[in-house]
Design a protein around this motif. Sequence first.
Motif, PDB file in Angstrom:
ATOM      1  N   GLN A  45       0.829  -1.216   0.000  1.00  0.00           N
ATOM      2  CA  GLN A  45       0.000   0.000   0.000  1.00  0.00           C
ATOM      3  C   GLN A  45       0.862   1.265   0.000  1.00  0.00           C
ATOM      4  OE1 GLN A  45      -3.604  -0.428   1.424  1.00  0.00           O
ATOM      5  NE2 GLN A  45      -3.348  -2.627   1.303  1.00  0.00           N
ATOM      6  N   THR A  46       2.205   1.050   0.086  1.00  0.00           N
ATOM      7  CA  THR A  46       3.085   2.223   0.140  1.00  0.00           C
ATOM      8  C   THR A  46       3.697   2.513  -1.229  1.00  0.00           C
ATOM      9  OG1 THR A  46       5.049   0.919   0.656  1.00  0.00           O
ATOM     10  CG2 THR A  46       3.727   1.688   2.545  1.00  0.00           C
ATOM     11  N   VAL A  47       4.006   3.785  -1.444  1.00  0.00           N
ATOM     12  CA  VAL A  47       4.632   4.184  -2.719  1.00  0.00           C
ATOM     13  C   VAL A  47       6.041   3.602  -2.791  1.00  0.00           C
ATOM     14  CG1 VAL A  47       5.429   6.157  -4.081  1.00  0.00           C
ATOM     15  CG2 VAL A  47       3.267   6.291  -2.822  1.00  0.00           C
ATOM     16  N   ASN A  48       6.735   3.631  -1.649  1.00  0.00           N
ATOM     17  CA  ASN A  48       8.127   3.152  -1.606  1.00  0.00           C
ATOM     18  C   ASN A  48       8.255   1.716  -2.136  1.00  0.00           C
ATOM     19  OD1 ASN A  48      10.952   2.916  -0.699  1.00  0.00           O
ATOM     20  ND2 ASN A  48      10.079   1.522   0.817  1.00  0.00           N
ATOM     21  N   PHE A  49       7.283   0.874  -1.796  1.00  0.00           N
ATOM     22  CA  PHE A  49       7.305  -0.522  -2.232  1.00  0.00           C
ATOM     23  C   PHE A  49       7.343  -0.613  -3.762  1.00  0.00           C
ATOM     24  CE2 PHE A  49       4.962  -4.365  -3.532  1.00  0.00           C
ATOM     25  CZ  PHE A  49       5.648  -5.349  -2.843  1.00  0.00           C
ATOM     26  N   TRP A  50       6.420   0.102  -4.405  1.00  0.00           N
ATOM     27  CA  TRP A  50       6.319   0.016  -5.863  1.00  0.00           C
ATOM     28  C   TRP A  50       7.476   0.733  -6.552  1.00  0.00           C
ATOM     29  CZ3 TRP A  50       3.524  -3.764  -7.326  1.00  0.00           C
ATOM     30  CH2 TRP A  50       2.443  -4.181  -6.544  1.00  0.00           C
ATOM     31  N   VAL A  51       7.947   1.831  -5.943  1.00  0.00           N
ATOM     32  CA  VAL A  51       9.106   2.539  -6.522  1.00  0.00           C
ATOM     33  C   VAL A  51      10.326   1.620  -6.469  1.00  0.00           C
ATOM     34  CG1 VAL A  51      10.722   4.464  -6.171  1.00  0.00           C
ATOM     35  CG2 VAL A  51       8.261   4.870  -6.062  1.00  0.00           C
ATOM     36  N   GLU A 190      22.348  -5.284  -5.054  1.00  0.00           N
ATOM     37  CA  GLU A 190      21.710  -4.129  -4.394  1.00  0.00           C
ATOM     38  C   GLU A 190      21.816  -4.259  -2.878  1.00  0.00           C
ATOM     39  OE1 GLU A 190      18.166  -3.224  -7.676  1.00  0.00           O
ATOM     40  OE2 GLU A 190      17.705  -4.215  -5.793  1.00  0.00           O
ATOM     41  N   LEU A 191      21.680  -5.486  -2.428  1.00  0.00           N
ATOM     42  CA  LEU A 191      21.755  -5.747  -0.978  1.00  0.00           C
ATOM     43  C   LEU A 191      23.168  -5.482  -0.458  1.00  0.00           C
ATOM     44  CD1 LEU A 191      20.345  -7.000   1.578  1.00  0.00           C
ATOM     45  CD2 LEU A 191      21.184  -9.183   0.799  1.00  0.00           C
ATOM     46  N   ILE A 192      24.157  -6.013  -1.173  1.00  0.00           N
ATOM     47  CA  ILE A 192      25.551  -5.829  -0.747  1.00  0.00           C
ATOM     48  C   ILE A 192      25.933  -4.348  -0.852  1.00  0.00           C
ATOM     49  CG2 ILE A 192      27.973  -6.430  -1.239  1.00  0.00           C
ATOM     50  CD1 ILE A 192      26.855  -9.114  -2.411  1.00  0.00           C
ATOM     51  N   GLY A 193      25.512  -3.719  -1.935  1.00  0.00           N
ATOM     52  CA  GLY A 193      25.887  -2.316  -2.166  1.00  0.00           C
ATOM     53  C   GLY A 193      24.972  -1.312  -1.470  1.00  0.00           C
ATOM     54  N   ASN A 202      15.946  -2.236   0.783  1.00  0.00           N
ATOM     55  CA  ASN A 202      14.851  -2.505   1.723  1.00  0.00           C
ATOM     56  C   ASN A 202      15.135  -3.761   2.539  1.00  0.00           C
ATOM     57  OD1 ASN A 202      12.495  -0.542   1.484  1.00  0.00           O
ATOM     58  ND2 ASN A 202      12.971  -0.964  -0.655  1.00  0.00           N
ATOM     59  N   LEU A 203      15.672  -4.764   1.876  1.00  0.00           N
ATOM     60  CA  LEU A 203      16.042  -6.006   2.575  1.00  0.00           C
ATOM     61  C   LEU A 203      17.143  -5.719   3.600  1.00  0.00           C
ATOM     62  CD1 LEU A 203      16.199  -8.876  -0.079  1.00  0.00           C
ATOM     63  CD2 LEU A 203      14.979  -8.932   2.082  1.00  0.00           C
ATOM     64  N   HIS A 204      18.113  -4.908   3.175  1.00  0.00           N
ATOM     65  CA  HIS A 204      19.226  -4.545   4.041  1.00  0.00           C
ATOM     66  C   HIS A 204      18.710  -3.820   5.300  1.00  0.00           C
ATOM     67  CE1 HIS A 204      23.212  -3.102   5.213  1.00  0.00           C
ATOM     68  NE2 HIS A 204      22.640  -1.921   5.419  1.00  0.00           N
ATOM     69  N   ASN A 205      17.828  -2.842   5.093  1.00  0.00           N
ATOM     70  CA  ASN A 205      17.283  -2.080   6.228  1.00  0.00           C
ATOM     71  C   ASN A 205      16.503  -2.982   7.179  1.00  0.00           C
ATOM     72  OD1 ASN A 205      18.380   0.239   5.213  1.00  0.00           O
ATOM     73  ND2 ASN A 205      16.523   0.863   4.122  1.00  0.00           N
ATOM     74  N   ALA A 206      15.749  -3.898   6.589  1.00  0.00           N
ATOM     75  CA  ALA A 206      14.961  -4.816   7.411  1.00  0.00           C
ATOM     76  C   ALA A 206      15.876  -5.668   8.283  1.00  0.00           C
ATOM     77  CB  ALA A 206      14.111  -5.698   6.513  1.00  0.00           C
ATOM     78  N   ARG A 207      16.997  -6.065   7.728  1.00  0.00           N
ATOM     79  CA  ARG A 207      17.963  -6.890   8.471  1.00  0.00           C
ATOM     80  C   ARG A 207      18.607  -6.077   9.596  1.00  0.00           C
ATOM     81  NH1 ARG A 207      23.474  -8.283   8.217  1.00  0.00           N
ATOM     82  NH2 ARG A 207      23.819  -6.575   6.747  1.00  0.00           N
ATOM     83  N   ILE A 208      19.011  -4.832   9.280  1.00  0.00           N
ATOM     84  CA  ILE A 208      19.679  -3.961  10.254  1.00  0.00           C
ATOM     85  C   ILE A 208      18.776  -3.708  11.464  1.00  0.00           C
ATOM     86  CG2 ILE A 208      20.459  -1.543  10.610  1.00  0.00           C
ATOM     87  CD1 ILE A 208      22.498  -3.139   9.082  1.00  0.00           C
ATOM     88  N   PHE A 209      17.483  -3.468  11.164  1.00  0.00           N
ATOM     89  CA  PHE A 209      16.553  -3.161  12.261  1.00  0.00           C
ATOM     90  C   PHE A 209      15.872  -4.412  12.823  1.00  0.00           C
ATOM     91  CE2 PHE A 209      16.717   0.796   9.702  1.00  0.00           C
ATOM     92  CZ  PHE A 209      17.298   1.613  10.665  1.00  0.00           C
ATOM     93  N   LEU A 210      16.432  -5.555  12.480  1.00  0.00           N
ATOM     94  CA  LEU A 210      15.900  -6.850  12.935  1.00  0.00           C
ATOM     95  C   LEU A 210      14.397  -6.966  12.688  1.00  0.00           C
ATOM     96  CD1 LEU A 210      17.849  -7.299  16.310  1.00  0.00           C
ATOM     97  CD2 LEU A 210      18.364  -8.308  14.091  1.00  0.00           C
ATOM     98  N   VAL A 215      11.757  -8.664   6.180  1.00  0.00           N
ATOM     99  CA  VAL A 215      12.643  -9.530   5.385  1.00  0.00           C
ATOM    100  C   VAL A 215      11.799 -10.586   4.661  1.00  0.00           C
ATOM    101  CG1 VAL A 215      14.509 -11.244   5.473  1.00  0.00           C
ATOM    102  CG2 VAL A 215      14.629  -9.197   6.910  1.00  0.00           C
ATOM    103  N   PHE A 216      10.894 -11.203   5.408  1.00  0.00           N
ATOM    104  CA  PHE A 216      10.047 -12.243   4.804  1.00  0.00           C
ATOM    105  C   PHE A 216       9.128 -11.644   3.733  1.00  0.00           C
ATOM    106  CE2 PHE A 216      11.635 -14.930   8.088  1.00  0.00           C
ATOM    107  CZ  PHE A 216      11.449 -16.229   7.632  1.00  0.00           C
TER     108      PHE A 216
END
Lengths: 246, 189
Positions: A45-51, A190-193, A202-210, A215-216
Amino acid sequence: MAFLKTVAVIVFWLLVWEVVTVLVASDIVIVSPRVAFARLYQLAQTVNFWVSIGTSLGRVLLGFVLALGCGVALAALSSRFKIVHALVLPAINVLNAVPIASFTILALMAFHASNLSVFIAFVTVLPIVFHNTKKGIENTDPLLLEMADVFRIPVWKRVLFIYVKTVAPYVVSAASVGIGFAWKSGIAAELIGVVSGTIGANLHNARIFLNTADVFAWTIAIILLSYVMERGFKVVFKEVLKWQSN
Amino acid sequence: MAIELKGICKSFGEPPVAVLENISMTFTKGITCIMGQSGIGKTTLVNILAGLVPPDKGEIIGRDGKKISMVFQEDRLLNWESAISNVMLVTTAKDRDRAIKLLTEAGLSESLNKKAAELSGGMKRRVCLCRALISSYDILILDEPFKGLDNTIKPAIIEMVKTHATGIIICITHDPTEAEILGGKVITL
């Protein structure tokens, strides 16, 4: 019947996932399917997701298309000129052997991060397209090529009427394998960089903030997109092969 | 205008088995039929003449700069292309009407747009012949061009060759009747 079987298999694995979640009983390690899908619904439902999806998809596809064009051109030149083959083959073999992580780190030093997934998708797909196309060219019927020599058929006609028809199935096969590789390697890069505004970031941020639910959710999105993309390309390739046999 | 083979030798395999030994002959304008038993080296000889196979020894005088057209022993058609496309492959767009006329004369007016793969063996052979005739050439090599043609159409196709073929024409055949109808010189290997 086949549809019911597929549904049954999916339900089975969702149940396994649910059971594992209950057994592990830690929201940081694993979240239940219900939580993951609910989070995916929220993200959608967020713009960020689709962008993010649009950005990643666009870059990976650009890398894929460039690799397809360059792979076919290099294979053609390499088949025609021994010197090109001698020069290109070691480079292609290096591309094959170097891990994506090493390439990503090297690329980060050389390029702007926004071009990273384009480059990584490119270097991942290029060897696949190159080798398959070259094999197709080598398998072109020598009797037809000899006929073309006797009749002094110009190069453009040889390419259009003989090579394209022979090589097309090989290129299509390389592309259908390559699209999956491009997608997975592009996201990994993208994840590594940590390329901002992408699925990888987004995956990286999800991992950092546990944020395991994120992530799923993102992983489910990647799997769904990968499935849609492979199906989409299969339709395109099927049309190409249909045209080729007509 | 003539083309001369001088002392041509060719062997194949290991240990080498001689297929052609010290062959010398001259081909002049008009039809020359080459006859002989199977495996005697007729196809090898015309392939040497066409420059497809190098001779082990000997020389070919008068071939340089000459354009060759050929009906190969195998059809060598693009199976995925139509009969008309296969013929047009060896010429330019301006020859399209001529290609249609030749194919029609060969009894293929109904099959112009059929893919080569859909044609019978005899029809494919006729497409090969039309392809060879439409190409610009000085030397026309026909390696069993009437193979697979049934007797009802064969005389008309032989007549077609006699009408349209020009320059030096070299034709391999097993059939003395074909050679007789074609006329010209006959060389037996």
